[in-house]
Every structure is written in C-alpha cells, then in structure tokens.
Design an enzyme around this catalytic site. Structure first.
Site, PDB file in Angstrom:
ATOM      1  N   ASP A  17       0.805  -1.219   0.000  1.00  0.00           N
ATOM      2  CA  ASP A  17       0.000   0.000   0.000  1.00  0.00           C
ATOM      3  C   ASP A  17       0.839   1.271   0.000  1.00  0.00           C
ATOM      4  OD1 ASP A  17       0.601  -0.655   2.568  1.00  0.00           O
ATOM      5  OD2 ASP A  17      -1.478  -0.988   3.191  1.00  0.00           O
TER       6      ASP A  17
ATOM      7  N   LYS B 247     -14.188  -2.148   6.644  1.00  0.00           N
ATOM      8  CA  LYS B 247     -13.827  -2.587   5.297  1.00  0.00           C
ATOM      9  C   LYS B 247     -15.133  -2.900   4.574  1.00  0.00           C
ATOM     10  CE  LYS B 247      -9.236  -4.575   6.245  1.00  0.00           C
ATOM     11  NZ  LYS B 247      -8.522  -5.776   6.734  1.00  0.00           N
TER      12      LYS B 247
HETATM   13  P1  PGA Z   1      -5.750  -6.280   3.919  1.00  0.00           P
HETATM   14  O1  PGA Z   1      -5.744  -5.603   5.366  1.00  0.00           O
HETATM   15  O2  PGA Z   1      -4.327  -6.568   3.569  1.00  0.00           O
HETATM   16  O3  PGA Z   1      -6.520  -7.534   4.188  1.00  0.00           O
HETATM   17  O4  PGA Z   1      -6.413  -5.358   2.990  1.00  0.00           O
HETATM   18  C1  PGA Z   1      -5.313  -4.338   5.610  1.00  0.00           C
HETATM   19  C2  PGA Z   1      -5.344  -4.185   7.100  1.00  0.00           C
HETATM   20  O5  PGA Z   1      -4.949  -5.114   7.816  1.00  0.00           O
HETATM   21  O6  PGA Z   1      -5.776  -3.158   7.606  1.00  0.00           O
HETATM   22 ZN    ZN Z   2      -5.520  -4.279   9.799  1.00  0.00          ZN
END
Ligand code: PGA
Ligand code: ZN
Length: 428
Positions: free
Chosen positions: A207, A341
């Site tokens: 990210d 999410k």
């Molecule tokens: P993810 O999680 O890699 O499953 O998108 C991001 C997070 O742990 O906040």
């Molecule tokens: Zn997380």
C-alpha cells in the site's frame, strides 16, 4: 430508473482480478469497482472467486461477473436508484445466504456502490451528500487520514512483523493541509531511510509504505520520528500502528521474526510482553492508535489493553466488520474503534448500519481501503458522508491510494466555507 447493469473483470493494484460494473440509468452510466484484501476471515462476506487454477491462478471472478450480468441485472432493471435500501435488499434476497456466498459479495457490493453513485446523480447532489442523507445524518466531515509510511508483515518482504506504521496529521486545520503534511513527512522519511539504511531500503510495500529491512518496532518508529521532526510539525502529527498480530500468533505466542526464515521461532513474545511493549511505545513515541494488537481470538488481552486507556484500540481482524463480532466487542468492551472494510460487509445499506452500531457505542470508526485496490474513490465520499472522522487508504503515494485522498481534496474544495476537518476530534 436503472436501465442496464453490465459487469466485467478488471485487475486490482496487485494484478489480481476484481469486479467492475457499469450501471446505466436514464441520466448516465455509473461505474464502480471493488477492492480485495490479504486477510479474509470466516465472519466476513464471501468474495466469490472461480477457483480454476489454470486461469489467473484460481483468482478469476468470472462467476461473480456472470451473476451481475444475468441475475442481478434482471432483478434491478426498472428500480429507482435513489432507493438504496430496496436495491440492496433485492440483492440480499436474491442471494439468500448469510454471507452473500451465492452471488458473491464482490458482485453485490460493486452494484450497490454503482447504484449509490447513480442515486446521487438522480438527486443532483454530490455522492457524500447522498450518503449523508441515506444515513439520516446531515453534517459531512472531512476525516483525518492515516497515511501508511512503513509497511511490514504480510504487506512487504522485509523482516518487520508489524504490518503498518501510519501518521495522522490531527493538528492540521484542513484536509488539504493534512495531505501536505503527510506528503512532506513521506518524502523526509525517504531521505532518512536512504541516509540510515541505503536507497534499496526505500522500496515500497503493497500500500505504498516504505519497507526498510529493519526488524524491531523501535527501529522503524525511530525512522518515522526522525522524519516527523524534520518536517517541524512535531505535535501536529501522531502515529498509529496496525500490528495485524493474528498473522504471527503461534499458539499463544507471538513470533516477531516470522518474516525472516532464518530467525523465525527465535524471538517469541507472550501477550504480556506485548502489553509491556505497547505501553512503552505509547510513552516513547506519539502513538495514539493500535490496530489488532493481539490475535483475533485473544479477546482477553485486547480487552485488557483497551482498559488501560493508553490509545485507541482498533478491531480489524478481530471484528471483520461483522455486526455480531462488533456486538460482542461492545458488550465485552474489547476494543474502542472499528476498522470498516466495506467489502467485508457487502452493501452500502449494511455499511451505514454497521457505522451506526459503532458510533452508538461511542467508538472511533476508520474507513479503510484494502491492500488490493482499484481507482474507485467511493470510500472517500463514504467517510465524509458518514462523518466517521478517520480514513486509512495507504501511503500518500501510488495512484490507487491517492485517488481516495485526491477525492477528499475535491470534496473539501467543493464544500468551501462549509468544510469541517475532523482534526482533534478524530475519535468522535
Ligand atoms: P488487507 O488488510 O491486507 O486484508 O487489505 C489491511 C489491514 O490489515 O488493515
Ligand atoms: Zn488491519
């Protein structure tokens, strides 16, 4: 009214298939796509993948796309796009399963978001305003961004157990200033890492956070602290951690070297050791928030660290955005913030309900991206419309991450004098 719904398979930021949909009304065409994460749990809505190992290594979403083009399309044509709840419930009813496994939450969410965009256009209001109306709340607010600046854990190939170190410019007066502070810190950090660890340590994780090959929490935090001090913003920037501890919990112990094949298993910490470490980190650094400090089933220690009141305690893997898990956490006072999410929930209507549930318990709410993202910026409008106060969308770097932050800039510009930045009220 909705006249046509057409989906296709596209690739996300990791190069893995995901669902994109074009929803047509008499007004125009509205496009939405959905993200996907590394961590998937048994309590979240089901992401439908084809499983044919010969095609995209089993990650294709052709079935989800077909479900939209046939079943969902047939059910929604003729519906009024402003009636979000009716649209979402039509899909939930069509699916019939508890976790949306029949049609796929990736199919349902893509359509739900596209319909939401169409609904805003139908009413001729901005998307965040439409979302605010749907929630019954009418005061939009720009969230404090949590910029990922260091990546580790499953998001990078370094030796760092902790998944993310984020910076929160809570002392900014506007979102635009927060973004500038985030960007400047990010670039100072690049210089700090180059000086101390060499330029090859400036490679980035999934990210966009830098992934220097450091192995301790303190080494990583020292780099961030130095970068913040070079900006001169000091107290205006706080630090948040996503430990994602479920990923390195073995039995009841935590393997801080799980990322290093040679050292793995030699540096175990107990939950008590971690509590001590977190207390020290909150005292030594401006750490104000810790996500998933323990394994997702270790309710006892999560409850204990929350009771200390040293920082915001965010439940991500702990809650999986699941209303029943959230209810349990509220009852047991296990954490005090929700990592939201949207793809773990599956429809805009249910997302609004989950946020209400968290807010009624006076929790913080962090709207979140996933590691596999697209250029859809829906969560930016969502965070403003629901006035959640916090958004986590990765580094101030890389297109799919910036699309969310840039959309927040546009919203702030559009709101003009009416714009309110959460700032010091980020947790409310
Ligand atoms: P993810 O999680 O890699 O499953 O998108 C991001 C997070 O742990 O906040
Ligand atoms: Zn997380």
């Amino acid at each position: 009214v909705i006249t046509k719904v057409k989906a296709r398979q596209i690739l996300d930021s990791r190069g893995i298939p995901t669902v994109e949909v074009d929803l047509y009304t008499n007004k125009s065409m509205f496009r939405a796509s959905v993200p996907s994460g590394n961590s998937t749990g048994m309590y979240e809505a089901v992401e439908l993948r084809d499983g044919d190992k010969g095609v995209y290594l089993g990650n294709g979403v052709a079935k989800a796309v077909k479900n939209i083009n046939e079943k969902i399309s047939e059910a929604l044509i003729g519906m009024d796009p402003t009636l979000q709840s009716q649209i979402d419930h039509a899909m939930i009813d069509l699916d019939k399963t508890e976790k949306k496994g029949e049609l796929g939450a990736n199919a349902i969410l893509a359509v739900s978001i596209a319909a939401c965009k169409a609904g805003a256009a139908e009413k001729e209001v901005p998307l965040y305003k439409h979302i605010a109306d749907l929630s019954g709340k009418t005061n939009p607010m720009l969230p404090v961004p949590a910029f990922t600046v260091i990546s580790g854990g499953k998001h990078a190939g370094n030796n760092l157990a902790i998944q993310e170190i984020m910076i929160l410019p809570i002392g900014a007066s506007r979102f635009e200033e927060a973004l500038r502070m985030g960007s400047e810190t990010y670039h100072h950090l690049k210089a700090v890492i180059t000086e101390k660890c060499g330029a090859h340590n400036c490679n980035v994780g999934e990210d966009g956070g830098f992934a220097p090959n450091v192995s301790s929490f303190r080494e990583a935090l020292d780099l961030v602290k130095e970068a913040i001090s070079r900006t001169g913003y000091n107290d205006k920037i706080k630090i948040a951690l996503d430990v994602a501890a479920t990923n390195f919990c073995i039995g009841k112990r935590y393997d801080l070297d799980f990322q290093s094949p040679q050292k793995s298993g030699q540096n175990f910490k107990s939950a008590e050791d971690l509590i001590e470490l977190y207390q020290e980190l909150c005292a030594e650094y401006p750490v104000v928030s810790i996500e998933d400090p323990f394994d997702k089933e270790d309710w006892e220690h999560i409850k204990y660290i929350s009771s200390l009141g040293i920082c915001q305690v965010v439940g991500d893997d702990l809650l999986m955005s699941n209303p029943k898990r959230i209810e349990r956490a509220i009852t047991e006072t296990a954490c005090n913030a929700l990592l939201l999410k949207v793809n773990q929930v599956g429809t805009v209507t249910e997302v609004i309900e989950v946020v209400k549930q968290a807010k009624e318990a006076h929790w913080g709410v962090v709207t979140s991206h996933r590691c596999g993202e697209t250029v859809d910026s829906f969560i930016a409008d969502l965070s403003v419309g629901l006035a959640v106060g916090q958004i986590k969308a990765g580094a101030p770097c890389r297109g799919e991450r910036l699309e969310k932050y840039n959309q927040l800039l546009r919203i702030e510009e559009e709101l003009g004098d009416q714009a309110v930045y959460a700032g010091e009220d980020w947790r409310q």
